[in-house]
Enzyme design. Structure first.
Site, PDB file in Angstrom:
ATOM      1  N   LEU A 127      -0.479   8.414   1.074  1.00 23.50           N
ATOM      2  CA  LEU A 127      -0.685   7.330   2.041  1.00 23.50           C
ATOM      3  C   LEU A 127       0.346   6.227   1.828  1.00 23.50           C
ATOM      4  O   LEU A 127       0.219   5.140   2.359  1.00 23.50           O
ATOM      5  CB  LEU A 127      -2.104   6.767   1.942  1.00 23.50           C
ATOM      6  CG  LEU A 127      -3.213   7.797   2.146  1.00 23.50           C
ATOM      7  CD1 LEU A 127      -4.575   7.125   2.125  1.00 23.50           C
ATOM      8  CD2 LEU A 127      -3.020   8.524   3.470  1.00 23.50           C
ATOM      9  N   SER A 130       3.543   3.455  -2.445  1.00 25.72           N
ATOM     10  CA  SER A 130       4.816   2.913  -2.942  1.00 25.72           C
ATOM     11  C   SER A 130       5.547   2.117  -1.854  1.00 25.72           C
ATOM     12  O   SER A 130       5.976   0.985  -2.097  1.00 25.72           O
ATOM     13  CB  SER A 130       5.701   4.019  -3.505  1.00 25.72           C
ATOM     14  OG  SER A 130       5.780   5.092  -2.609  1.00 25.72           O
ATOM     15  N   ASP A 174       8.023   6.196   6.143  1.00 25.52           N
ATOM     16  CA  ASP A 174       6.989   5.403   5.466  1.00 25.52           C
ATOM     17  C   ASP A 174       7.231   3.911   5.649  1.00 25.52           C
ATOM     18  O   ASP A 174       6.342   3.166   6.061  1.00 25.52           O
ATOM     19  CB  ASP A 174       6.980   5.704   3.958  1.00 25.52           C
ATOM     20  CG  ASP A 174       6.756   7.174   3.681  1.00 25.52           C
ATOM     21  OD1 ASP A 174       6.410   7.901   4.622  1.00 25.52           O
ATOM     22  OD2 ASP A 174       6.950   7.580   2.521  1.00 25.52           O
TER      23      ASP A 174
HETATM   24  P1  NG1 Z   1       4.608  11.253   1.418  1.00 27.12           P
HETATM   25  O1  NG1 Z   1       4.256  12.524   0.757  1.00 27.12           O
HETATM   26  O2  NG1 Z   1       3.528  10.778   2.318  1.00 27.12           O
HETATM   27  O3  NG1 Z   1       5.086  10.214   0.462  1.00 27.12           O
HETATM   28  C1  NG1 Z   1       6.978  12.290   2.075  1.00 27.12           C
HETATM   29  C2  NG1 Z   1       8.237  11.462   2.367  1.00 27.12           C
HETATM   30  C3  NG1 Z   1       8.361  11.160   3.875  1.00 27.12           C
HETATM   31  C4  NG1 Z   1       8.283  12.459   4.679  1.00 27.12           C
HETATM   32  C5  NG1 Z   1       7.018  13.250   4.252  1.00 27.12           C
HETATM   33  C6  NG1 Z   1       6.915  14.599   4.913  1.00 27.12           C
HETATM   34  C7  NG1 Z   1       8.620  10.101   0.376  1.00 27.12           C
HETATM   35  C8  NG1 Z   1       8.456   8.779  -0.259  1.00 27.12           C
HETATM   36  N1  NG1 Z   1       8.159  10.211   1.630  1.00 27.12           N
HETATM   37  O4  NG1 Z   1       5.854  11.532   2.419  1.00 27.12           O
HETATM   38  O5  NG1 Z   1       9.576  10.486   4.127  1.00 27.12           O
HETATM   39  O6  NG1 Z   1       9.444  13.240   4.528  1.00 27.12           O
HETATM   40  O7  NG1 Z   1       6.983  13.477   2.850  1.00 27.12           O
HETATM   41  O8  NG1 Z   1       6.768  14.469   6.290  1.00 27.12           O
HETATM   42  O9  NG1 Z   1       9.160  11.019  -0.210  1.00 27.12           O
HETATM   43 MG    MG Z   2       5.684   7.362  -2.364  1.00 28.69          MG
END
Ligand code: NG1
Ligand code: MG
Length: 392
Positions: A127, A130, A174
């Protein structure tokens, strides 16, 4: 809650200056997974849960930070002269990274800060806790130092902090969703051009439910980078005959016509997901805008299958949660969200069925995995901002 945080702030830091409060939400991606770094579309929204920061200026150049979530670490101290990444500083590297990025952009930080952080989003669950800490720090620096930086530029600086200071080569999704989010709206973002369009979430009789597998995303980082490489290889194979910038430039039909250019079978499956998911995301948003929530939900389900079968970033736990959700009455759609291998799922569930949904999915999931899932019925709140104390 803010009042309590301010009380705690005063107990931890000797308070002499005006105290100000800031908030940045967490985010959840409704559809468009692993498309951001492939130049495709994503459709996230900002949540009403997130990270709070209570702040005062200091009269020296020290940065003293305390997180209520990691209270055992106590106050973590650094100085504006030494904003270096330290493994032992853990969560505190995020605000430090943002301060360092502000300095790199030529913004003078004339004094230090005392900051208390508190997050009510689960950590490491997908979610974006960070990016939430990054954006709350961006907004507090921007406001206290009266810099008047555009939110879109703050979003890019937060991403730069994550890329360069933390060393995670994430896409822009994000930070964008957290900075630019709007209450009761999700936002369709073209990650290549950064064009975006808000779309109301008309969920009159339905709610968003986030379920945490409570499976740590152990493989997420290494597999994430592997997927990025597989897609890059597929793209460069396609570029031998096609003039495209990214997989997000292709339609499904173009992909089917030219996919034989991709040398490696696995790379081809990854690229297929990226292309189909990008198309699916645009299609899903069109359905939502036409009031077809059911159609939107079906595409969420298809997104999960594609992440499971072609992109191979799901896992036993995520599949168990999603499959249990699909079986319940009143479920409009359910899929994994975020990078995968653990973390959370997102479901749209009819309001009247939510209690039953939670109970049944919890039980089925436990029977299959011996893990306790956690459930959050979330609402879609505003992006990162200052909280006025009168509102307390
Ligand atoms: P999450 O797992 O929600 O942190 C990560 C990447 C996003 C995106 C998604 C897959 C990071 C910090 N964020 O998200 O930019 O690529 O995976 O859709 O690595
Ligand atoms: Mg993260």
């Amino acid at each position: 809650m803010l009042e309590k945080l301010i009380e705690e702030f005063k107990q931890i830091f000797h308070s002499s200056e005006a105290i100000r409060c800031f908030f940045a939400p967490g985010r959840v991606n409704l559809i468009g997974e692993h498309t951001d770094y492939n130049g495709g579309h994503v459709f996230p929204c900002s949540l009403s849960i997130g990270t709070y920061a209570v702040v005062q200026k200091r009269h020296d150049r020290k940065i003293r930070m305390y997180s209520k979530n990691f209270s055992e670490a106590g106050v973590i101290e650094s100085s504006l002269e030494q904003l270096t990444y330290k493994t032992e500083d853990d969560w505190a590297n995020y605000p430090k990274g943002v301060m360092d990025t502000f300095k790199k952009h030529g913004y003078d930080l004339p004094f230090g800060f005392d900051i208390l952080f508190f997050g009510n989003i689960p950590n490491g669950a997908g979610l974006s806790s960070s990016a939430s800490i990054e954006l709350v720090t961006c907004v507090l620096l921007n406001k206290i130092l009266e810099l008047n930086i555009d939110m879109m530029d703050l979003v890019k600086m937060a991403q730069q902090a994550e890329n360069e200071f933390i060393g995670v080569s994430c896409g822009i999704m994000d930070q964008f969703a957290i900075g630019m989010g709007k209450e009761n709206q999700a936002v369709l973002l073209n990650c290549q051009t950064l064009e975006y369009q808000y779309s109301p979430l008309q969920l009159t009789d339905a709610v968003l439910v986030i379920s945490n597998t409570n499976k740590r995303r152990g493989l997420a980082d290494s597999k994430y980078n592997e997927r990025r490489m597989e897609c890059e290889r597929a793209l460069s194979d396609l570029q031998t005959s096609l003039s495209i910038n990214s997989l997000g430039d292709l339609t499904k039909e173009q992909f089917e016509k030219h996919k034989s250019l991709i040398q490696n079978e696995v790379d081809c499956k990854r690229a297929k997901h990226a292309v189909y998911e990008n198309e699916r995301t645009k299609e899903a948003v069109a359905k939502l805008q036409n009031g077809d929530l059911k159609g939107f939900g079906q595409l969420m389900n298809e997104s999960h299958c594609s992440l499971r079968d072609d992109y191979e970033v799901s896992g036993k736990e995520l599949d168990a949660l999603v499959e249990a959700a699909w079986l319940q009455e009143g479920v409009i759609g359910s899929r994994m969200t975020g990078a995968g291998f653990g973390g959370c799922t997102i479901s749209i569930v009819q309001k009247a069925q939510v209690d039953r949904f939670v109970e049944k999915v919890r039980n089925t999931y436990y029977e299959k995995t011996s893990l306790e899932a956690e459930f959050y019925v979330v609402t879609v709140g505003e992006g990162a901002r200052e909280l006025t104390l009168e509102a307390v």
